[in-house]
Design an enzyme around this catalytic site. Structure first.
Site, PDB file in Angstrom:
ATOM      1  N   GLY A 461       0.667  -1.168  -0.032  1.00 47.27           N
ATOM      2  CA  GLY A 461       0.075  -0.006   0.063  1.00 47.27           C
ATOM      3  C   GLY A 461       0.840   1.148   0.059  1.00 47.27           C
ATOM      4  N   THR A 462       2.078   1.135   0.005  1.00 47.46           N
ATOM      5  CA  THR A 462       2.922   2.133   0.244  1.00 47.46           C
ATOM      6  C   THR A 462       3.544   2.779  -1.104  1.00 47.46           C
ATOM      7  OG1 THR A 462       4.734   0.470   0.225  1.00 47.46           O
ATOM      8  CG2 THR A 462       3.845   1.426   2.267  1.00 47.46           C
ATOM      9  N   ARG A 623      16.622  10.979   1.230  1.00 46.86           N
ATOM     10  CA  ARG A 623      15.985  11.269   0.084  1.00 46.86           C
ATOM     11  C   ARG A 623      14.578  10.731  -0.183  1.00 46.86           C
ATOM     12  NH1 ARG A 623      18.458  10.796  -5.965  1.00 46.86           N
ATOM     13  NH2 ARG A 623      20.297  10.717  -4.933  1.00 46.86           N
ATOM     14  N   LEU A 625      11.771   9.302  -2.376  1.00 43.79           N
ATOM     15  CA  LEU A 625      11.355   8.832  -3.779  1.00 43.79           C
ATOM     16  C   LEU A 625      10.319   9.545  -4.582  1.00 43.79           C
ATOM     17  CD1 LEU A 625      12.570   5.244  -3.076  1.00 43.79           C
ATOM     18  CD2 LEU A 625      14.161   6.904  -4.128  1.00 43.79           C
ATOM     19  N   ASN A 626       9.307   9.755  -3.813  1.00 41.15           N
ATOM     20  CA  ASN A 626       8.253  10.436  -4.209  1.00 41.15           C
ATOM     21  C   ASN A 626       7.413  11.160  -3.297  1.00 41.15           C
ATOM     22  OD1 ASN A 626       5.273  10.499  -5.215  1.00 41.15           O
ATOM     23  ND2 ASN A 626       5.633   8.699  -6.615  1.00 41.15           N
ATOM     24  N   THR A 629       3.588   9.826  -2.689  1.00 39.41           N
ATOM     25  CA  THR A 629       3.353   8.453  -1.910  1.00 39.41           C
ATOM     26  C   THR A 629       3.892   8.614  -0.561  1.00 39.41           C
ATOM     27  OG1 THR A 629       5.260   7.525  -2.816  1.00 39.41           O
ATOM     28  CG2 THR A 629       3.095   7.098  -3.818  1.00 39.41           C
ATOM     29  N   GLU A 700       6.760   3.888   9.045  1.00 42.19           N
ATOM     30  CA  GLU A 700       6.450   4.023  10.532  1.00 42.19           C
ATOM     31  C   GLU A 700       6.518   5.108  11.177  1.00 42.19           C
ATOM     32  OE1 GLU A 700       7.228  -0.505  11.582  1.00 42.19           O
ATOM     33  OE2 GLU A 700       8.350   0.005   9.992  1.00 42.19           O
TER      34      GLU A 700
HETATM   35 MO1  MOS Z   1       6.225  -3.143  10.319  1.00 44.86          MO
HETATM   36  S1  MOS Z   1       5.156  -3.300  11.960  1.00 44.86           S
HETATM   37  O1  MOS Z   1       7.732  -3.757  10.834  1.00 44.86           O
HETATM   38  O2  MOS Z   1       5.599  -4.247   9.196  1.00 44.86           O
END
Ligand code: MOS
Length: 733
Positions: A461-462, A623, A625-626, A629, A700
């Site tokens: 999803g990232t 850096r 990247l986008n 996102t 995170e």
């Molecule tokens: Mo993340 S909680 O290290 O998938």
């Protein structure tokens, strides 16, 4: 041509995602697909006396009911001691060790028939007393604690604390939480002879392959795991859990493909969660706020059969400059499923305690909370005693405070109002380590002037499809539009699990390197051709832009990929690369991303309701990247912080160990009305040490410190310090 890296490009998979064109693991079609439904325990502790599956087996379409009495034996369901694999309980014995443990698996020709038959399985238990009380359970120090968390004594923490003129010493608690990504865990398992194909919603296709091969005792080469998309993971899809093995077990026994999808209540069962934490933080400081001692100890819970430590004290070792420090962690065993990583495991819960304590210290010392942090700014890593590879935290504090209007904050709690509501400003520091593992990639450049990059990594999803395509485009020197990128298959080059915010750093390094190898291989082919203007040239002699090599000495002379590869017998040249951090990289530099979170809350003094009015945060993570996102990642993390501060809690009935709110109606997460205008400011940062592109992870850090910033704002608004999350109205009135 400006490079693709850094541009705020739309997600490559965005349209397919929002139009429903993508296929998630549960949607992979197979002819003759059977459907499996798990029957879960209704007690947290005891033995299964009898399981009566006869009524279920009589239902039309039911193919089999697997229980501990008839399930095929597997060899390796115990987690290997040397890694973080969870122990997998899959119908191998009659013990019940937690609520919602799988105790039977019903397989039928349709999902409806399997679900109905599952409701007819009768289980008689002999229940035994369950450990359900965190406070009453005996704490112990796990043998591997140093490996998975932090234990350290620096100087004389107790003596320095006792002698400090300004002291705070309090206990903070964070509750059990469950991840609940929109896509539930799902597996489709299909055997072809001795070869298993798994379509599994996983954050790590290679880790799943390894674990499943171990459990069945078969070679790695006999297992292929495919996962082109997952609909959110956040850590719960970072381990292999029972349902994946059960699907494969049933598919092998029944000789037909089997699909197993968890329903929402089952998401509160065997697939991990964030454990409860109880943390003591004692801070001693000089009158000017300079820390002299930090003591941070955390107690968290694990299951009765496995070890997981939520490493809440890890960030305390490195965040502030303090000469005397003690951090330690203990565990208690409870009759619960094994907890696991959940977005910023450790840093999220630990920062709530530490950054709340810093706020308390600021009030005790009469110093502005932001100023207190600046006075304790760590210029080098105080634990490792090495320089940071880069650290732009001061800049994060500055830009976020300015944008937020921190200087308008009245120092006195309960002194700012808007109409009938109390207004509070709070802030906290965010940090997350920069992780990186070995990764590999393959890039092919073709005669049609396009490139195709491959790495087996995950899209959780990232934005993996987008950012690695950007990296590949710049690596070969082609426009973004001429590059394809594929991922999510163990038949592709090996990459690490998408956890610990390491995917961008690990995979970008490999993709960029492979792209450059492919580029150089094409150049070498042209350089061997006497008719080419690139004859005899090396990468030092040329530039490549928009798919065309040009001589540095005379840019009018050159050739395109398409022209060169048209002469190639196969019309295609590839490059492969493995990229790993140097073994001593983290011994030379301490590598972390940093940020500053500022929150404004409005509290209704009569009702005790808290609303976050705005959050403005700044992050520096090497850096980017986008930028588009990346911003989404930050905003997602900040939204989680609102949930952590105000909403999320998994409630267990202490009498019988049952989770009481195993659904999204009673397990509260922020909805639109709870999430105000959030602003995530990207602080640009160059880091020459972390990896070739200077990328730090960002998945995170957005949650870290956010709950403390909100709790600190609640204190500022109300004069009431809430040390127990979530901050619900009953705690404020
Ligand atoms: Mo993340 S909680 O290290 O998938």
């Amino acid at each position: 041509m400006a490079g693709a890296i850094g541009r705020p490009l739309d997600r490559a998979d965005g349209r397919a995602k929002v139009t429903g064109a993508l296929r998630y693991s549960a949607e992979v079609p197979y002819p003759n697909l059977a459907h499996a439904v798990m029957v879960l325990s209704t007690i947290p502790s005891g033995r299964i006396h009898t399981i009566d599956a006869s009524a279920a087996l009589r239902q039309p379409g039911v193919l089999q009911v697997f229980t501990h009495e008839n399930a095929p034996r597997v060899t390796g369901s115990k987690g290997p001691k040397d890694d973080n694999a969870r122990i997998i309980a899959v119908l191998q014995d009659d013990h019940v060790r937690y609520d919602r443990q799988p105790v039977a698996l019903v397989v039928a020709d349709t999902l409806e028939r399997a679900t109905d038959a599952a409701s007819l399985v009768r289980v008689r238990y002999g229940a035994t007393d369950a450990f359900t009380r965190f406070e009453h359970a005996d704490a112990f120090t796990p043998a591997n604690v140093q490996h998975v968390a932090a234990v350290e004594d620096r100087g004389d923490p107790r003596g320095a604390f006792a002698a400090a003129p300004v002291r705070v010493d309090n206990v903070y608690t964070t509750p059990a939480e469950h991840h609940n990504p929109m896509e539930p865990h799902a597996t489709v398992a299909a055997w072809d002879g001795d070869n298993l194909t798994l379509h599994d919603a996983t954050q790590g296709v290679f880790a799943t392959r390894k674990r499943v091969a171990e459990v069945f005792g078969i070679p790695l080469s006999h297992v292929r795991v495919i996962c082109p998309f997952i609909g959110g993971g956040f850590g719960c899809k970072g381990s292999t859990w029972p349902h994946t093995v059960l699907a494969a077990m049933a598919a092998r026994a029944l000789r037909r493909p089997v699909k197993l999808v968890l329903d929402r209540p089952q998401m509160f069962g065997s697939v991990g969660w964030r454990p409860h934490t109880e943390q003591r933080v004692a801070l001693g400081a000089a009158r000017d706020g300079k820390l002299v001692s930090t003591i941070h100890t955390a107690k968290t819970n694990t299951s009765v059969f496995d070890i997981f430590v939520e490493p809440s004290t890890v960030l305390t070792k490195m965040l502030y400059d303090v000469p005397n420090l003690r951090v330690a962690q203990t565990l208690v065993r409870m009759n619960v499923s094994t907890p696991t990583y959940m977005r910023a495991p450790g840093e999220s819960s630990g920062s709530f305690a530490l950054e709340s304590a810093m706020d308390e210290l600021a009030y005790a010392a009469g110093i502005d909370p932001l100023e207190l942090r600046l006075r304790n700014y760590a210029e080098t890593d105080p634990g490792e005693k090495i320089p940071f590879s880069s650290k732009s935290l001061r800049e994060c504090y500055r830009v976020a405070a300015e944008r937020f209007g921190w200087s308008r904050r009245a120092a006195q709690p309960r002194s700012m109002r808007a109409g009938d509501e109390l207004v509070g400003y709070g802030m906290a520091t965010a940090t997350y380590p920069t992780n990186r593992s070995m990764a590999s990639a393959l890039v092919r450049i073709s005669a049609d002037g396009s490139a195709h990059a491959l790495a087996g990594t995950q899209e959780i999803g990232t934005g993996s499809y987008t950012v690695f395509r950007q990296v590949a485009a710049d690596g070969v020197g082609l426009p973004f539009e001429r590059v394809h990128f594929d991922l999510g298959d163990t038949n592709m080059p090996m990459t690490p699990v998408s956890g610990g915010s390491q995917t961008a750093a690990s995979v970008s390094s490999a993709v960029f390197a492979a792209a450059q190898v492919a580029r150089d291989n094409v150049l070498a082919f042209a350089a061997a051709d006497a008719s080419s203007p690139l004859y005899g040239k090396t990468s030092d002699d040329v530039t490549v832009q928009d798919g065309r090599f040009a001589l540095k000495s005379d840019p009018s002379r050159g050739e395109t990929y398409a022209a060169i590869l048209t002469r190639h017998p196969v019309g295609e040249i590839e490059g492969r690369a493995d990229s790993a951090p140097a073994a001593d990289a983290k011994k030379l530099h301490s590598m972390h991303a940093f940020g500053a979170q500022f929150a404004e809350v409005r509290v209704d003094p009569q009702l005790g309701t808290v609303r976050v009015a705005r959050m403005i945060s700044a992050f520096a993570a090497g850096r980017i990247l986008n930028r588009k996102t990346a911003r989404s990642q930050y905003l997602g993390g900040m939204t989680w912080a609102i949930g952590m501060a105000l909403h999320e809690v998994t409630r267990m009935d202490l009498r019988n160990g049952r989770i009481m709110n195993a659904n999204l109606a009673d397990y509260l997460v922020p909805v639109h009305a709870d999430v105000p205008a959030l602003e995530a400011i990207v602080v640009d940062e160059e880091d020459p040490y972390v990896n070739p592109l200077g990328v730090k992870g960002i998945g995170e850090i957005g949650i870290v410190g956010g709950a403390a910033a909100i709790a600190n704002a609640v204190f500022h608004a109300t004069g009431k310090r809430i040390r127990d999350l979530p901050i619900q109205p009953d705690k404020l009135v």
